[in-house]
Each structure stands twice: as C-alpha cells, then as structure tokens.
Motif scaffolding. Sequence first.
Motif, short mmCIF file in Angstrom:
data_model
loop_
_atom_site.label_atom_id
_atom_site.label_comp_id
_atom_site.label_asym_id
_atom_site.label_seq_id
_atom_site.Cartn_x
_atom_site.Cartn_y
_atom_site.Cartn_z
N ARG A 161 3.18 7.35 -9.13
CA ARG A 161 2.79 8.75 -9.37
C ARG A 161 2.98 9.13 -10.84
O ARG A 161 2.11 9.71 -11.47
CB ARG A 161 3.61 9.69 -8.50
N GLU A 162 4.13 8.77 -11.39
CA GLU A 162 4.44 9.14 -12.77
C GLU A 162 3.46 8.50 -13.76
O GLU A 162 2.92 9.19 -14.63
CB GLU A 162 5.87 8.68 -13.09
N VAL A 163 3.22 7.20 -13.61
CA VAL A 163 2.35 6.50 -14.57
C VAL A 163 0.90 6.90 -14.38
O VAL A 163 0.15 7.05 -15.35
CB VAL A 163 2.54 4.97 -14.45
N TYR A 164 0.49 7.09 -13.13
CA TYR A 164 -0.89 7.53 -12.91
C TYR A 164 -1.13 8.88 -13.56
O TYR A 164 -2.16 9.09 -14.22
CB TYR A 164 -1.21 7.60 -11.42
N SER A 214 8.69 4.16 1.91
CA SER A 214 8.52 5.37 1.12
C SER A 214 7.03 5.70 1.05
O SER A 214 6.19 4.82 1.20
CB SER A 214 9.07 5.19 -0.31
N TYR A 215 6.73 6.97 0.81
CA TYR A 215 5.32 7.39 0.70
C TYR A 215 5.26 8.67 -0.11
O TYR A 215 6.27 9.36 -0.31
CB TYR A 215 4.71 7.62 2.09
N LEU A 216 4.06 9.00 -0.58
CA LEU A 216 3.84 10.31 -1.18
C LEU A 216 2.36 10.64 -1.18
O LEU A 216 1.50 9.76 -1.09
CB LEU A 216 4.40 10.39 -2.61
N TYR A 217 2.10 11.92 -1.26
CA TYR A 217 0.77 12.46 -1.56
C TYR A 217 0.95 13.35 -2.77
O TYR A 217 1.88 14.16 -2.82
CB TYR A 217 0.20 13.25 -0.39
N TRP A 218 0.06 13.22 -3.76
CA TRP A 218 0.18 14.01 -4.99
C TRP A 218 -1.20 14.44 -5.46
O TRP A 218 -2.17 13.68 -5.37
CB TRP A 218 0.86 13.18 -6.08
N GLU A 219 -1.25 15.66 -5.94
CA GLU A 219 -2.46 16.16 -6.59
C GLU A 219 -2.05 17.11 -7.71
O GLU A 219 -1.03 17.81 -7.60
CB GLU A 219 -3.38 16.88 -5.59
N PRO A 220 -2.79 17.15 -8.81
CA PRO A 220 -2.46 18.08 -9.90
C PRO A 220 -2.59 19.53 -9.43
O PRO A 220 -3.46 19.86 -8.61
CB PRO A 220 -3.51 17.75 -10.97
N ARG A 221 -1.75 20.38 -9.96
CA ARG A 221 -1.83 21.79 -9.61
C ARG A 221 -3.00 22.49 -10.30
O ARG A 221 -3.59 23.40 -9.74
CB ARG A 221 -0.51 22.48 -9.98
N GLN A 276 -9.53 3.73 -11.28
CA GLN A 276 -9.23 2.36 -10.87
C GLN A 276 -8.29 1.68 -11.86
O GLN A 276 -7.27 1.09 -11.47
CB GLN A 276 -10.52 1.55 -10.74
N ALA A 277 -8.61 1.77 -13.14
CA ALA A 277 -7.75 1.16 -14.16
C ALA A 277 -6.38 1.82 -14.18
O ALA A 277 -5.35 1.14 -14.37
CB ALA A 277 -8.41 1.28 -15.53
N SER A 278 -6.33 3.11 -13.95
CA SER A 278 -5.06 3.82 -13.96
C SER A 278 -4.19 3.43 -12.77
O SER A 278 -2.96 3.33 -12.89
CB SER A 278 -5.30 5.33 -13.97
N LEU A 279 -4.80 3.19 -11.62
CA LEU A 279 -4.05 2.73 -10.46
C LEU A 279 -3.44 1.36 -10.72
O LEU A 279 -2.26 1.11 -10.42
CB LEU A 279 -4.96 2.65 -9.23
N VAL A 280 -4.24 0.44 -11.24
CA VAL A 280 -3.73 -0.91 -11.53
C VAL A 280 -2.59 -0.84 -12.53
O VAL A 280 -1.54 -1.49 -12.36
CB VAL A 280 -4.87 -1.82 -12.04
N GLN A 281 -2.77 -0.04 -13.58
CA GLN A 281 -1.71 0.13 -14.57
C GLN A 281 -0.43 0.65 -13.94
O GLN A 281 0.68 0.21 -14.29
CB GLN A 281 -2.18 1.10 -15.66
N SER A 282 -0.55 1.58 -13.00
CA SER A 282 0.63 2.17 -12.38
C SER A 282 1.36 1.17 -11.48
O SER A 282 2.59 1.16 -11.42
CB SER A 282 0.25 3.42 -11.60
N ALA A 309 13.62 -0.23 -3.84
CA ALA A 309 12.36 -0.79 -4.34
C ALA A 309 11.17 0.08 -3.95
O ALA A 309 10.28 0.35 -4.77
CB ALA A 309 12.17 -2.22 -3.82
N SER A 310 11.12 0.51 -2.69
CA SER A 310 9.99 1.33 -2.26
C SER A 310 10.01 2.69 -2.93
O SER A 310 8.97 3.24 -3.31
CB SER A 310 9.97 1.48 -0.73
N ARG A 311 11.21 3.25 -3.13
CA ARG A 311 11.31 4.53 -3.83
C ARG A 311 10.84 4.40 -5.26
O ARG A 311 10.06 5.24 -5.76
CB ARG A 311 12.77 5.03 -3.80
N LEU A 312 11.29 3.37 -5.94
CA LEU A 312 10.86 3.15 -7.32
C LEU A 312 9.35 2.97 -7.40
O LEU A 312 8.70 3.46 -8.33
CB LEU A 312 11.54 1.91 -7.90
N ALA A 313 8.78 2.28 -6.43
CA ALA A 313 7.34 2.02 -6.45
C ALA A 313 6.54 3.31 -6.38
O ALA A 313 5.67 3.56 -7.23
CB ALA A 313 6.96 1.10 -5.29
N VAL A 314 6.81 4.15 -5.37
CA VAL A 314 5.97 5.33 -5.21
C VAL A 314 6.20 6.32 -6.35
O VAL A 314 5.25 6.96 -6.84
CB VAL A 314 6.19 6.01 -3.84
N GLU A 315 7.44 6.45 -6.82
CA GLU A 315 7.71 7.38 -7.91
C GLU A 315 7.07 6.91 -9.21
O GLU A 315 6.52 7.71 -9.98
CB GLU A 315 9.22 7.56 -8.09
#
Length: 253
Positions: free
Chosen positions: A68-71, A25-32, A80-86, A59-65
């Motif tokens: 993105r959601e938690v970040y 699974s993969y994604l690219y995300w940016e705020p609008r 950096q801290a937000s990535l680790v938290q996610s 598992a891979s779907r849950l990971a990327v979603e």
Amino acid sequence: MPVKPGIEVASLSDVGCQRDNNEDSYLYWEPRDDQELQRKGRLSVIADGMGGHEGGQEASRLAVETVREVYDQGFQEDPQASLVQSLVAAHNRILNYAEQHPGFQGMGTTCTAFVIRDRQLYLAHVGDSRLYLVRGAKILRLTRDHSYVGRLVESGLVRAEDAERHPQRHILTAALGAGRELAIDSAEQSIAVRDGDDLLLCTDGLWSVVAEDELLTAVSNNSPAECCAVLVGLARQRGGPDNITLQVLHVGS
C-alpha cells in the motif's frame, strides 16, 4: 474506511479451527481525493504468512502495508509497473527484517494484489493466494499457484480437479521473503471489468476446502458481506484447518 461509489467491498478473516493465531493479512485502499482515485485506482491486497506464529504474522503484515505504501507514494502512472514495484519492495523489506531479527529467519508470505482503475484490472501475484473473477454464471481464476502441486498440474502429472486435495498442495515454490530471487506473476495486459462483476480474493484456507462451484454460488447469491460470512462458515464446517481470509468486491454499486 469509507468506500467511494462504484464498488462495494467486504472482507473477513478467521483464525480457523486448528490454528492458535492468524497469520493472514489483507487490506482495501483507495485515495480520498477524487483526482488521485482516478489516477491510482483502488487497491486490494491479501497475504498468507509462513515461518512460525510471529514470523508469518509479521511477514504478511509487512507485505500488505508495504504494498500500500509503495504503491501510493511511488506511483508511476502505470498501475501494473507500480504493483510489481510494490511487491519487490515488500520482498526486500521482509528479507531485511529477518536479517535484523534472527528469530524470524525463514519468515515469508504469499501476496496477491490488484488494482481497478477506469474499469481495468491490473494484477501482481506471488504464492498461492488466489484471485477469482465471477461474471454471470461463470467463475474464472486469474492467478496460478506458485506451488509444487501447481507445477505438477502445469506439467500434466496431476489433474486440476485433484490439486486442491493433494497432500503436498501447501508446498510453495515462490513467496515474498523466500530467497533473494523473486518471481512475480503479472498480467501482460489489463483485464476489463464490467458492471455486475465480482472479484474474490482469498487465501488457501478457503479455496483448499471450498470448491470453485461453491465459491461461485456464494458470490452470486449474496452481498459481499453476506458472501464472506457464508464462505467462512462453510470452511469452518469442514474443519477450518488453516486461517481463512477473503475479500469480495462487487463492481457497479
């Protein structure tokens, strides 16, 4: 999704030649919103699942979603801290899912995620999916493999150039959803990116059959979309033993 100016993005995922389903699974995300983009930056994530057809895929779907959601929703001003938290949240969500669904016991996934904000790159990583930086005529791997063979390389028992062909290269020593303890690699400092840089995010279905000099050539000589097609084609020509997934980002478009 539309991509705001400043970067060009392309992604491609292929089941390969020997698998029945795709567990990547993969994604690219940016705020609008432009202000939110400036505050949170742009996020890329890739994950390579394991634990059977449905388990690895879930598992891979849950990971990327979850990343993105938690970040996005739990952003702490520090990428950096937000990535680790996610990634921690994704790990716990996968563990909980497996506990609630006994047929998914053993599910897990690699996960490599990075953010570009203000021309600085922030990185968090578990497993053996890889992130490369291509700058000029050089390619630099920004992640280290959390694998049995990766440990052998670090200890000097296996040469780095032999690791990609080692028969035990797919044995992971860390993954989201694997055990209660989670070891996340995260950069101590952000990495400056420049106009003209390219970032290549990929699963082992690509790097295990395509050498780094070939990755460099494909990225340097093609647009991101063309590069994705070229590299997937090359991996399939070499038997495509695993799912093949990559994302290419060109900075400065």
